[in-house]
Design a protein around this motif. Structure first.
Motif, PDB file in Angstrom:
ATOM      1  N   SER A 169      35.185  45.088  43.566  1.00 40.12           N
ATOM      2  CA  SER A 169      34.986  43.909  42.725  1.00 40.12           C
ATOM      3  C   SER A 169      34.169  42.833  43.432  1.00 40.12           C
ATOM      4  O   SER A 169      33.717  41.887  42.806  1.00 40.12           O
ATOM      5  CB  SER A 169      36.329  43.324  42.292  1.00 40.12           C
ATOM      6  OG  SER A 169      37.084  42.966  43.425  1.00 40.12           O
ATOM      7  N   GLY A 170      33.965  42.968  44.734  1.00 41.78           N
ATOM      8  CA  GLY A 170      33.151  42.019  45.473  1.00 41.78           C
ATOM      9  C   GLY A 170      31.669  42.347  45.442  1.00 41.78           C
ATOM     10  O   GLY A 170      30.872  41.642  46.023  1.00 41.78           O
ATOM     11  N   ASN A 171      31.299  43.409  44.747  1.00 45.26           N
ATOM     12  CA  ASN A 171      29.902  43.815  44.663  1.00 45.26           C
ATOM     13  C   ASN A 171      29.293  43.258  43.378  1.00 45.26           C
ATOM     14  O   ASN A 171      29.689  43.636  42.273  1.00 45.26           O
ATOM     15  CB  ASN A 171      29.823  45.340  44.681  1.00 45.26           C
ATOM     16  CG  ASN A 171      28.415  45.845  44.774  1.00 45.26           C
ATOM     17  OD1 ASN A 171      27.459  45.092  44.646  1.00 45.26           O
ATOM     18  ND2 ASN A 171      28.275  47.134  44.981  1.00 45.26           N
ATOM     19  N   LEU A 172      28.330  42.377  43.498  1.00 49.06           N
ATOM     20  CA  LEU A 172      27.731  41.741  42.327  1.00 49.06           C
ATOM     21  C   LEU A 172      27.009  42.752  41.443  1.00 49.06           C
ATOM     22  O   LEU A 172      26.964  42.598  40.220  1.00 49.06           O
ATOM     23  CB  LEU A 172      26.759  40.635  42.774  1.00 49.06           C
ATOM     24  CG  LEU A 172      26.249  39.693  41.699  1.00 49.06           C
ATOM     25  CD1 LEU A 172      27.409  39.011  40.985  1.00 49.06           C
ATOM     26  CD2 LEU A 172      25.329  38.656  42.292  1.00 49.06           C
ATOM     27  N   ILE A 201      33.806  36.442  42.736  1.00 52.62           N
ATOM     28  CA  ILE A 201      33.584  36.635  44.169  1.00 52.62           C
ATOM     29  C   ILE A 201      33.806  35.333  44.927  1.00 52.62           C
ATOM     30  O   ILE A 201      34.423  35.319  45.992  1.00 52.62           O
ATOM     31  CB  ILE A 201      32.175  37.204  44.420  1.00 52.62           C
ATOM     32  CG1 ILE A 201      32.095  38.634  43.873  1.00 52.62           C
ATOM     33  CG2 ILE A 201      31.827  37.185  45.900  1.00 52.62           C
ATOM     34  CD1 ILE A 201      30.698  39.198  43.827  1.00 52.62           C
ATOM     35  N   ALA A 202      33.340  34.213  44.376  1.00 52.04           N
ATOM     36  CA  ALA A 202      33.529  32.924  45.039  1.00 52.04           C
ATOM     37  C   ALA A 202      35.012  32.563  45.135  1.00 52.04           C
ATOM     38  O   ALA A 202      35.474  32.063  46.162  1.00 52.04           O
ATOM     39  CB  ALA A 202      32.773  31.830  44.289  1.00 52.04           C
ATOM     40  N   ARG A 203      35.765  32.838  44.081  1.00 52.64           N
ATOM     41  CA  ARG A 203      37.204  32.538  44.106  1.00 52.64           C
ATOM     42  C   ARG A 203      37.923  33.408  45.128  1.00 52.64           C
ATOM     43  O   ARG A 203      38.819  32.946  45.816  1.00 52.64           O
ATOM     44  CB  ARG A 203      37.821  32.734  42.731  1.00 52.64           C
ATOM     45  CG  ARG A 203      37.422  31.659  41.768  1.00 52.64           C
ATOM     46  CD  ARG A 203      38.119  31.850  40.458  1.00 52.64           C
ATOM     47  NE  ARG A 203      38.528  30.525  40.011  1.00 52.64           N
ATOM     48  CZ  ARG A 203      39.478  30.296  39.152  1.00 52.64           C
ATOM     49  NH1 ARG A 203      40.143  31.291  38.625  1.00 52.64           N
ATOM     50  NH2 ARG A 203      39.781  29.072  38.809  1.00 52.64           N
ATOM     51  N   ASN A 211      36.586  34.711  47.811  1.00 53.32           N
ATOM     52  CA  ASN A 211      36.193  34.257  49.143  1.00 53.32           C
ATOM     53  C   ASN A 211      36.945  32.993  49.532  1.00 53.32           C
ATOM     54  O   ASN A 211      37.387  32.850  50.663  1.00 53.32           O
ATOM     55  CB  ASN A 211      34.687  34.006  49.211  1.00 53.32           C
ATOM     56  CG  ASN A 211      33.889  35.294  49.288  1.00 53.32           C
ATOM     57  OD1 ASN A 211      34.426  36.336  49.602  1.00 53.32           O
ATOM     58  ND2 ASN A 211      32.625  35.202  48.979  1.00 53.32           N
ATOM     59  N   ASP A 212      37.092  32.059  48.599  1.00 54.93           N
ATOM     60  CA  ASP A 212      37.815  30.820  48.884  1.00 54.93           C
ATOM     61  C   ASP A 212      39.291  31.082  49.139  1.00 54.93           C
ATOM     62  O   ASP A 212      39.906  30.461  49.991  1.00 54.93           O
ATOM     63  CB  ASP A 212      37.671  29.826  47.723  1.00 54.93           C
ATOM     64  CG  ASP A 212      36.295  29.188  47.699  1.00 54.93           C
ATOM     65  OD1 ASP A 212      35.582  29.265  48.717  1.00 54.93           O
ATOM     66  OD2 ASP A 212      35.930  28.620  46.653  1.00 54.93           O
ATOM     67  N   ALA A 213      39.871  32.008  48.393  1.00 55.93           N
ATOM     68  CA  ALA A 213      41.292  32.320  48.571  1.00 55.93           C
ATOM     69  C   ALA A 213      41.539  32.950  49.934  1.00 55.93           C
ATOM     70  O   ALA A 213      42.578  32.718  50.547  1.00 55.93           O
ATOM     71  CB  ALA A 213      41.769  33.244  47.465  1.00 55.93           C
ATOM     72  N   GLY A 214      40.595  33.712  50.420  1.00 57.87           N
ATOM     73  CA  GLY A 214      40.763  34.368  51.713  1.00 57.87           C
ATOM     74  C   GLY A 214      40.560  33.435  52.888  1.00 57.87           C
ATOM     75  O   GLY A 214      41.023  33.693  53.993  1.00 57.87           O
ATOM     76  N   GLN A 215      39.902  32.296  52.693  1.00 58.58           N
ATOM     77  CA  GLN A 215      39.600  31.396  53.790  1.00 58.58           C
ATOM     78  C   GLN A 215      40.603  30.265  53.920  1.00 58.58           C
ATOM     79  O   GLN A 215      40.609  29.549  54.896  1.00 58.58           O
ATOM     80  CB  GLN A 215      38.202  30.812  53.620  1.00 58.58           C
ATOM     81  CG  GLN A 215      37.117  31.844  53.769  1.00 58.58           C
ATOM     82  CD  GLN A 215      35.735  31.264  53.537  1.00 58.58           C
ATOM     83  OE1 GLN A 215      35.586  30.090  53.235  1.00 58.58           O
ATOM     84  NE2 GLN A 215      34.717  32.110  53.631  1.00 58.58           N
ATOM     85  N   SER A 216      41.450  30.066  52.911  1.00 58.47           N
ATOM     86  CA  SER A 216      42.377  28.925  52.996  1.00 58.47           C
ATOM     87  C   SER A 216      43.655  29.266  53.698  1.00 58.47           C
ATOM     88  O   SER A 216      43.950  30.333  54.077  1.00 58.47           O
ATOM     89  CB  SER A 216      42.683  28.407  51.597  1.00 58.47           C
ATOM     90  OG  SER A 216      43.230  29.417  50.797  1.00 58.47           O
TER      91      SER A 216
END
Length: 76
Positions: A16-19, A67-69, A71-76
């Motif tokens: 799902s991370g592949n655009l 993908i942005a969501r 990525n943000d969830a994994g960095q917080s």
């Protein structure tokens, strides 16, 4: 030679991370939807073309947001 190294920040995203996957599903959905609408309005080619364009835009938008969501969830 090929490299199996992932770019930084891509770990754990999965398919799902592949655009490209989002664009493919969006264009498929848009083409099917546009063709169906085109059948009702007696212009299949125009319906399919508009559906493809809208499907690509939808796939790009949804894929980018998803993908942005993630990525943000994994960095917080």
């Amino acid at each position: 030679m090929t490299s199996n190294n992932m770019p930084s920040g891509a770990e754990g995203l999965g398919i799902s991370g592949n655009l490209g996957v989002w664009l493919a599903f969006g264009s498929l959905f848009g083409t099917v939807f546009g063709t169906t609408v085109g059948i009702f309005f007696d212009n299949i080619a125009l319906g399919a073309a508009l559906g493809l364009a809208l499907g690509l835009a939808l796939g790009l938008t949804v894929g980018s947001v998803f993908i942005a969501r993630r990525n943000d969830a994994g960095q917080s």
